[in-house]
Design a protein around this motif. Structure first.
Motif, PDB file in Angstrom:
ATOM      1  N   GLY A   1     -21.539  -6.513 -29.807  1.00 38.63           N
ATOM      2  CA  GLY A   1     -20.482  -5.902 -30.611  1.00 38.63           C
ATOM      3  C   GLY A   1     -20.026  -6.794 -31.753  1.00 38.63           C
ATOM      4  O   GLY A   1     -19.916  -6.353 -32.906  1.00 38.63           O
ATOM      5  N   ILE A   2     -19.758  -8.062 -31.442  1.00 36.37           N
ATOM      6  CA  ILE A   2     -19.324  -9.003 -32.483  1.00 36.37           C
ATOM      7  C   ILE A   2     -20.442  -9.224 -33.497  1.00 36.37           C
ATOM      8  O   ILE A   2     -20.208  -9.254 -34.711  1.00 36.37           O
ATOM      9  CB  ILE A   2     -18.897 -10.340 -31.842  1.00 36.37           C
ATOM     10  N   GLY A   3     -21.669  -9.382 -33.012  1.00 37.82           N
ATOM     11  CA  GLY A   3     -22.787  -9.632 -33.917  1.00 37.82           C
ATOM     12  C   GLY A   3     -23.077  -8.471 -34.842  1.00 37.82           C
ATOM     13  O   GLY A   3     -23.307  -8.652 -36.042  1.00 37.82           O
ATOM     14  N   ARG A   4     -23.053  -7.254 -34.296  1.00 38.95           N
ATOM     15  CA  ARG A   4     -23.335  -6.083 -35.130  1.00 38.95           C
ATOM     16  C   ARG A   4     -22.248  -5.877 -36.181  1.00 38.95           C
ATOM     17  O   ARG A   4     -22.529  -5.419 -37.292  1.00 38.95           O
ATOM     18  CB  ARG A   4     -23.469  -4.842 -34.247  1.00 38.95           C
ATOM     19  N   PHE A   5     -21.012  -6.218 -35.836  1.00 38.13           N
ATOM     20  CA  PHE A   5     -19.932  -6.117 -36.821  1.00 38.13           C
ATOM     21  C   PHE A   5     -20.056  -7.200 -37.883  1.00 38.13           C
ATOM     22  O   PHE A   5     -19.963  -6.927 -39.087  1.00 38.13           O
ATOM     23  CB  PHE A   5     -18.579  -6.219 -36.116  1.00 38.13           C
ATOM     24  N   ALA A   6     -20.292  -8.448 -37.451  1.00 39.79           N
ATOM     25  CA  ALA A   6     -20.369  -9.565 -38.400  1.00 39.79           C
ATOM     26  C   ALA A   6     -21.596  -9.466 -39.294  1.00 39.79           C
ATOM     27  O   ALA A   6     -21.602  -9.996 -40.409  1.00 39.79           O
ATOM     28  CB  ALA A   6     -20.376 -10.895 -37.635  1.00 39.79           C
ATOM     29  N   ALA A   7     -22.639  -8.800 -38.815  1.00 37.72           N
ATOM     30  CA  ALA A   7     -23.859  -8.686 -39.618  1.00 37.72           C
ATOM     31  C   ALA A   7     -23.607  -7.940 -40.933  1.00 37.72           C
ATOM     32  O   ALA A   7     -24.330  -8.148 -41.917  1.00 37.72           O
ATOM     33  CB  ALA A   7     -24.946  -7.976 -38.817  1.00 37.72           C
ATOM     34  N   TRP A   8     -22.576  -7.095 -40.967  1.00 35.35           N
ATOM     35  CA  TRP A   8     -22.257  -6.379 -42.206  1.00 35.35           C
ATOM     36  C   TRP A   8     -21.802  -7.330 -43.302  1.00 35.35           C
ATOM     37  O   TRP A   8     -21.807  -6.966 -44.490  1.00 35.35           O
ATOM     38  CB  TRP A   8     -21.185  -5.330 -41.948  1.00 35.35           C
ATOM     39  N   ALA A   9     -21.402  -8.561 -42.921  1.00 32.51           N
ATOM     40  CA  ALA A   9     -21.026  -9.548 -43.934  1.00 32.51           C
ATOM     41  C   ALA A   9     -22.217  -9.883 -44.820  1.00 32.51           C
ATOM     42  O   ALA A   9     -22.040 -10.257 -45.985  1.00 32.51           O
ATOM     43  CB  ALA A   9     -20.490 -10.817 -43.264  1.00 32.51           C
ATOM     44  N   GLY A  10     -23.434  -9.751 -44.281  1.00 33.81           N
ATOM     45  CA  GLY A  10     -24.619  -9.982 -45.097  1.00 33.81           C
ATOM     46  C   GLY A  10     -24.745  -8.984 -46.227  1.00 33.81           C
ATOM     47  O   GLY A  10     -25.058  -9.340 -47.372  1.00 33.81           O
ATOM     48  N   LEU A  11     -24.486  -7.707 -45.921  1.00 36.51           N
ATOM     49  CA  LEU A  11     -24.515  -6.677 -46.960  1.00 36.51           C
ATOM     50  C   LEU A  11     -23.391  -6.896 -47.972  1.00 36.51           C
ATOM     51  O   LEU A  11     -23.606  -6.777 -49.185  1.00 36.51           O
ATOM     52  CB  LEU A  11     -24.388  -5.293 -46.322  1.00 36.51           C
ATOM     53  N   LEU A  12     -22.197  -7.227 -47.461  1.00 36.82           N
ATOM     54  CA  LEU A  12     -21.068  -7.483 -48.352  1.00 36.82           C
ATOM     55  C   LEU A  12     -21.362  -8.661 -49.276  1.00 36.82           C
ATOM     56  O   LEU A  12     -20.996  -8.653 -50.461  1.00 36.82           O
ATOM     57  CB  LEU A  12     -19.815  -7.755 -47.520  1.00 36.82           C
TER      58      LEU A  12
ATOM     59  N   PHE B   1     -18.629 -18.229 -47.158  1.00 38.00           N
ATOM     60  CA  PHE B   1     -17.905 -17.837 -45.950  1.00 38.00           C
ATOM     61  C   PHE B   1     -18.599 -16.661 -45.268  1.00 38.00           C
ATOM     62  O   PHE B   1     -18.692 -16.610 -44.050  1.00 38.00           O
ATOM     63  CB  PHE B   1     -16.460 -17.479 -46.300  1.00 38.00           C
ATOM     64  N   TYR B   2     -19.094 -15.691 -46.052  1.00 37.58           N
ATOM     65  CA  TYR B   2     -19.841 -14.580 -45.462  1.00 37.58           C
ATOM     66  C   TYR B   2     -21.086 -15.091 -44.741  1.00 37.58           C
ATOM     67  O   TYR B   2     -21.428 -14.631 -43.652  1.00 37.58           O
ATOM     68  CB  TYR B   2     -20.243 -13.580 -46.545  1.00 37.58           C
ATOM     69  N   ASN B   3     -21.769 -16.031 -45.371  1.00 38.65           N
ATOM     70  CA  ASN B   3     -22.957 -16.604 -44.754  1.00 38.65           C
ATOM     71  C   ASN B   3     -22.608 -17.318 -43.451  1.00 38.65           C
ATOM     72  O   ASN B   3     -23.320 -17.208 -42.444  1.00 38.65           O
ATOM     73  CB  ASN B   3     -23.622 -17.579 -45.722  1.00 38.65           C
ATOM     74  N   ALA B   4     -21.478 -18.037 -43.459  1.00 37.96           N
ATOM     75  CA  ALA B   4     -21.033 -18.739 -42.249  1.00 37.96           C
ATOM     76  C   ALA B   4     -20.671 -17.749 -41.139  1.00 37.96           C
ATOM     77  O   ALA B   4     -20.921 -18.009 -39.960  1.00 37.96           O
ATOM     78  CB  ALA B   4     -19.834 -19.629 -42.568  1.00 37.96           C
ATOM     79  N   MET B   5     -20.099 -16.604 -41.516  1.00 35.51           N
ATOM     80  CA  MET B   5     -19.776 -15.573 -40.525  1.00 35.51           C
ATOM     81  C   MET B   5     -21.037 -15.069 -39.834  1.00 35.51           C
ATOM     82  O   MET B   5     -21.070 -14.914 -38.605  1.00 35.51           O
ATOM     83  CB  MET B   5     -19.053 -14.407 -41.195  1.00 35.51           C
ATOM     84  N   VAL B   6     -22.077 -14.812 -40.628  1.00 37.78           N
ATOM     85  CA  VAL B   6     -23.329 -14.324 -40.058  1.00 37.78           C
ATOM     86  C   VAL B   6     -23.916 -15.357 -39.096  1.00 37.78           C
ATOM     87  O   VAL B   6     -24.358 -15.022 -37.993  1.00 37.78           O
ATOM     88  CB  VAL B   6     -24.331 -13.983 -41.176  1.00 37.78           C
ATOM     89  N   VAL B   7     -23.907 -16.627 -39.509  1.00 34.13           N
ATOM     90  CA  VAL B   7     -24.489 -17.681 -38.676  1.00 34.13           C
ATOM     91  C   VAL B   7     -23.686 -17.880 -37.392  1.00 34.13           C
ATOM     92  O   VAL B   7     -24.238 -17.942 -36.288  1.00 34.13           O
ATOM     93  CB  VAL B   7     -24.574 -19.004 -39.467  1.00 34.13           C
ATOM     94  N   ALA B   8     -22.350 -17.990 -37.515  1.00 33.50           N
ATOM     95  CA  ALA B   8     -21.513 -18.351 -36.372  1.00 33.50           C
ATOM     96  C   ALA B   8     -21.293 -17.197 -35.402  1.00 33.50           C
ATOM     97  O   ALA B   8     -21.267 -17.396 -34.184  1.00 33.50           O
ATOM     98  CB  ALA B   8     -20.162 -18.879 -36.861  1.00 33.50           C
ATOM     99  N   LEU B   9     -21.126 -15.986 -35.924  1.00 36.32           N
ATOM    100  CA  LEU B   9     -20.754 -14.855 -35.080  1.00 36.32           C
ATOM    101  C   LEU B   9     -21.945 -14.017 -34.623  1.00 36.32           C
ATOM    102  O   LEU B   9     -21.796 -13.194 -33.712  1.00 36.32           O
ATOM    103  CB  LEU B   9     -19.750 -13.962 -35.817  1.00 36.32           C
ATOM    104  N   CYS B  10     -23.097 -14.215 -35.252  1.00 35.44           N
ATOM    105  CA  CYS B  10     -24.292 -13.451 -34.855  1.00 35.44           C
ATOM    106  C   CYS B  10     -25.239 -14.266 -33.990  1.00 35.44           C
ATOM    107  O   CYS B  10     -26.321 -13.778 -33.643  1.00 35.44           O
ATOM    108  CB  CYS B  10     -25.029 -12.936 -36.092  1.00 35.44           C
ATOM    109  N   VAL B  11     -24.856 -15.496 -33.647  1.00 32.48           N
ATOM    110  CA  VAL B  11     -25.783 -16.359 -32.916  1.00 32.48           C
ATOM    111  C   VAL B  11     -26.096 -15.804 -31.530  1.00 32.48           C
ATOM    112  O   VAL B  11     -27.268 -15.749 -31.116  1.00 32.48           O
ATOM    113  CB  VAL B  11     -25.222 -17.799 -32.828  1.00 32.48           C
TER     114      VAL B  11
END
Length: 303
Positions: free
Chosen positions: A86-97, A139-149
């Motif tokens: 759930g967290i990963g699928r939500f945070a992955a949208w930061a890549g599109l943003l 910061f978006y990149n960091a979100m993808v790395v930290a929350l999608c691990v």
């Protein structure tokens, strides 16, 4: 060695008491209008007592699941893996943003020569220089790395350095997974969390606290406590909320720690129940074609 074993057993026995004491005295560590309470929260957030509360909970759930109902452990696995997904699928949208914002910055800066972007949601103006928005992309990149691990781990998309894993039997693979969780994954992420926790707080308040500070010293330091949230950017008009990166490091450690427990339980249950339980309750994203499925399985080591 005997002293160490006795120390561990003593902390395991005291863990339920420490948990109950924390639950029934929330004012001593959750009353953040009191600097001493903030210091207690910081200290116990990375303390031996907190570690053994988590570790003892892990042991109790493991024993209950093995001695009483395996459904307890399967429930924990499904819950923790569901949280990771759930967290990963939500945070992955930061890549599109991140991509959309980068394209917008290029067009506004290079074509229209706009110097800043202003947003006004709900009647509140938020104006920042283009360099601020450009640096915010990190910061978006960091979100993808930290929350999608952990999401990547559940999906089998992590990089596996495989020397002999794919050649051994099913049961041996599960033993390797359990050993890796207990002796590599959990110790490494515990040490990382220990320093990340105090690193984060050093950028949120003063005086500075460290992993070696004891509670009495921190209570004394609370007399000069004040919030001092980091707002310094790398450039004059650049992104000035770098304290968020420190919070993401702590979030990364917490997610990895709890998923290490989930992966240990999954490996243990699959070892006990045999190959028919391989991938049981595993929620993985589908692929557009069978070729992509096969390629993913090859790279993840699942085939």
């Amino acid at each position: 060695m005997v002293d160490f074993i006795l120390w561990v057993l003593q902390n395991i026995v005291m863990a339920p008491y420490n948990l109950v004491a924390a639950i029934f005295t929330p004012g001593s560590w959750l009353n953040w209008s009191d600097p001493a309470s903030v210091m207690r929260f910081i200290y116990y957030g990375a303390s031996v007592e907190f570690f053994f509360v988590v570790f003892t909970t892990f042991l109790i759930l493991t024993v209950l699941g093995l001695a009483w109902k395996r459904s307890i452990l399967w429930g924990c696995v499904r819950g923790l893996e569901g949280m990771a997904n759930g967290i990963g699928r939500f945070a992955a949208w930061a890549g599109l943003l991140m991509v959309i914002q980068q394209v917008m910055i290029v067009f506004l800066q290079r074509i229209f020569r706009v110097a800043s972007i202003e947003l006004g949601p709900f009647g509140t103006a938020f104006a920042k220089d283009l360099s601020w928005w450009a640096e915010e992309l990190k910061f978006y990149n960091a979100m993808v790395v930290a929350l999608c691990v952990t999401y990547t781990f559940v999906q089998g998309g992590h990089v596996r350095v495989d020397l002999f894993y794919s050649k051994v039997k099913y049961g041996t693979k599960r033993l390797i997974d359990m050993f890796g969780c207990m002796f590599f994954m959990l110790p490494a992420i515990t040490i990382t969390y220990l320093y990340a926790w105090f690193f984060m707080w050093r950028h949120l308040m003063t005086p500075a606290v460290t992993a070696t500070s004891d509670l009495d010293r921190m209570i004394m330091q609370s007399r000069i406590f004040r919030w001092n949230v980091e707002t310094i950017g790398f450039s004059p008009n650049g992104f000035d909320a770098y304290f968020l990166f420190k919070i993401l490091i702590v979030a990364f450690c917490v997610l990895t720690f709890v998923h290490a427990m989930a992966f240990f339980w999954r490996s243990l249950l699959e070892y006990i129940e045999g190959e028919e339980s391989d991938g049981k309750y595993l929620d993985r994203d589908g692929f557009a074609s069978e070729a992509e499925e096969i390629e993913h399985a090859i790279h993840s080591g699942s085939t």
